[in-house]
Write a protein that holds these residues in place. Sequence first.
Motif, short mmCIF file in Angstrom:
data_model
loop_
_atom_site.label_atom_id
_atom_site.label_comp_id
_atom_site.label_asym_id
_atom_site.label_seq_id
_atom_site.Cartn_x
_atom_site.Cartn_y
_atom_site.Cartn_z
N TYR B 126 -1.90 21.31 -2.53
CA TYR B 126 -1.61 20.06 -3.23
C TYR B 126 -0.65 20.27 -4.40
CZ TYR B 126 -4.61 17.58 -0.16
OH TYR B 126 -5.13 17.02 0.98
N GLU B 127 -0.59 21.50 -4.91
CA GLU B 127 0.38 21.76 -5.98
C GLU B 127 1.80 21.44 -5.50
OE1 GLU B 127 -0.26 22.64 -9.16
OE2 GLU B 127 -2.38 22.42 -8.64
N ASP B 128 2.04 21.55 -4.20
CA ASP B 128 3.38 21.35 -3.66
C ASP B 128 3.77 19.88 -3.50
OD1 ASP B 128 4.30 24.23 -2.97
OD2 ASP B 128 2.22 24.11 -2.28
N VAL B 129 2.82 18.99 -3.80
CA VAL B 129 3.19 17.57 -3.89
C VAL B 129 2.88 17.04 -5.30
CG1 VAL B 129 3.10 16.94 -1.45
CG2 VAL B 129 0.98 16.99 -2.80
N LEU B 130 2.81 17.97 -6.27
CA LEU B 130 2.58 17.56 -7.66
C LEU B 130 3.77 18.00 -8.52
CD1 LEU B 130 -1.19 18.55 -7.85
CD2 LEU B 130 -0.27 16.23 -7.90
N HIS B 131 3.82 19.28 -8.85
CA HIS B 131 4.90 19.80 -9.69
C HIS B 131 6.30 19.40 -9.16
CE1 HIS B 131 6.93 22.65 -12.37
NE2 HIS B 131 7.63 23.00 -11.32
N ASP B 136 11.02 16.14 -10.00
CA ASP B 136 12.14 15.70 -9.14
C ASP B 136 12.81 16.85 -8.40
OD1 ASP B 136 12.27 12.96 -9.17
OD2 ASP B 136 13.22 12.91 -11.15
N LEU B 137 12.01 17.83 -7.97
CA LEU B 137 12.60 18.95 -7.25
C LEU B 137 12.72 18.65 -5.76
CD1 LEU B 137 10.64 21.84 -9.04
CD2 LEU B 137 12.88 20.88 -9.61
N ILE B 138 11.98 17.65 -5.29
CA ILE B 138 12.11 17.22 -3.89
C ILE B 138 12.28 15.70 -3.88
CG2 ILE B 138 10.81 19.15 -2.89
CD1 ILE B 138 8.35 17.37 -2.76
N ASP B 139 12.95 15.18 -2.87
CA ASP B 139 13.16 13.73 -2.82
C ASP B 139 12.03 13.04 -2.07
OD1 ASP B 139 13.57 14.15 -0.14
OD2 ASP B 139 15.74 13.91 -0.23
N GLY B 140 12.08 11.76 -2.00
CA GLY B 140 11.01 10.95 -1.41
C GLY B 140 10.74 11.30 0.05
N ARG B 141 11.82 11.57 0.79
CA ARG B 141 11.63 11.89 2.22
C ARG B 141 10.87 13.19 2.39
NH1 ARG B 141 16.69 11.67 6.09
NH2 ARG B 141 15.15 12.67 7.46
N GLU B 142 11.25 14.18 1.58
CA GLU B 142 10.57 15.48 1.67
C GLU B 142 9.11 15.34 1.22
OE1 GLU B 142 10.99 18.22 3.03
OE2 GLU B 142 9.61 19.60 2.02
N THR B 143 8.88 14.53 0.20
CA THR B 143 7.50 14.30 -0.25
C THR B 143 6.68 13.70 0.88
OG1 THR B 143 8.40 13.86 -2.46
CG2 THR B 143 6.10 13.28 -2.09
#
Lengths: 268, 268
Positions: B126-131, B136-143
């Motif tokens: 879940y850290e990979d969809v928080l930090h 803003d290190l990933i965009d909405g599509r990647e999220t």
Amino acid sequence: MKACKLFRVVDRPELADKDAALTPLCSGDEHADRQFGKGLHREIAVLQEMLYAEHRRKVLLVLQGVDCAGKDGTVHRLFRKINPMGLRPVRFDVPTAAETARDFLWRVHLQVPRQGEIAVFNRSHYEDVLHPVVHDLIDGRETDRRYAQIRDFERMLAESGTTIVKVFLHISKDEQRRRLQDRIDDVEKHWKFDPDDLKNRRKWSAYQAAYERAIAETDAPHAPWYIVPADSKPHRDIAVAALLAETMRGMNLAYPPGDPKLAKLRVK
Amino acid sequence: MKACKLFRVVDRPELADKDAALTPLCSGDEHADRQFGKGLHREIAVLQEMLYAEHRRKVLLVLQGVDCAGKDGTVHRLFRKINPMGLRPVRFDVPTAAETARDFLWRVHLQVPRQGEIAVFNRSHYEDVLHPVVHDLIDGRETDRRYAQIRDFERMLAESGTTIVKVFLHISKDEQRRRLQDRIDDVEKHWKFDPDDLKNRRKWSAYQAAYERAIAETDAPHAPWYIVPADSKPHRDIAVAALLAETMRGMNLAYPPGDPKLAKLRVK
């Protein structure tokens, strides 16, 4: 803990059945022994937190012993007070295909403790100089090579900041019979019973000789062996706790010094 | 434990500061609460031994929460009575180079529980969809892709015999301030203090929003999220213990049946 010296290996150890019943660390007063044990567990938990806070060195506790010697029980009791986040308990079972496809130290190396961790090995690389030796699966030259490889491996770990303590839980052949019979007589314990234990038991003397040789070959100041009389479970638990506590006391652990820059910081 | 339903996520959760201070599982009588907690710890230890004896299914407890939410403390108290041999505590720190060189689930997959084990993840995938979301290190599509990948991964684990329970330790911004200040004011706790915690704190609302969304996106019957009010440490400890015990009770664990062939066996 001067008494621990009792268990220190001197030259070629002798695993005499009669010594398994000794209880030199027990006082005879059950209540006092329990309090002593609790104190050690608490001390180990504090030392482990300091180890974790320091985040530099590592501790490796190797537990060996015949079937029913009490390896699982020791781990259960020894780490009662510890924060599990700083503990790496590892059980080495029969090697998998992926493991036998490599050298015998490969799977062990993958599990060595990280900085700040205590790893406890429930069985270990020593299995590879026991079963194969007793069952003639490797010859004398290969056995010697493995002893040397173990010595090299453990020296490398020690040189890289790992404090090693190796414990042989020593039970008598009679005590093993009682414990195996208990598992058979109690239906709820059948899952703990492995028919191979009986096969290994028939090779009792060969196993004891293999342990004696392995211990003698790999005892070293930086990776010492201790033979703990373990027919008495209370004695076994106190002795292993005392050994681990003594070992960690010797590391002069302490909480890291405070950071003066933080002195006046107010969180908003 | 009907009361646990209180924490079950319904649709889009709201992490309101005021709810962090609730203590629905505490009775108001400290002694009674402590006894209740102890009983749960003992029950979890027995359930874990049955899980180990069965040697088929697995349990995964995911702990998430902001800095100082009490993840470490929870692990320390929750597993007091358990045999560490059946526990896999895993901490997911800042990913290493070897880890970032793979997909974000790679390092997590390596640590999933074995048959008979309870794994507890102190932070997780879940850290990979928080930090990365907050900064803003990933965009909405990647999220969105990551949410879907997490859903797929957890469903696969569940289909493969893993019982999953996910806990968000919910503290208020004020409580975090107190705990950070405690670490600063106590020189012996400086090692626990990470200056990054203050940076993250400045993004409090963004983090809470990211947690809310991640929880809503990945809550599922086979991988449920529970939001545990955690300003009160005693409440937090009781609540997580109650959740884990309730979850494991639902697995209908039991010691394997005895082996009739063993009935008359005498060990020689």
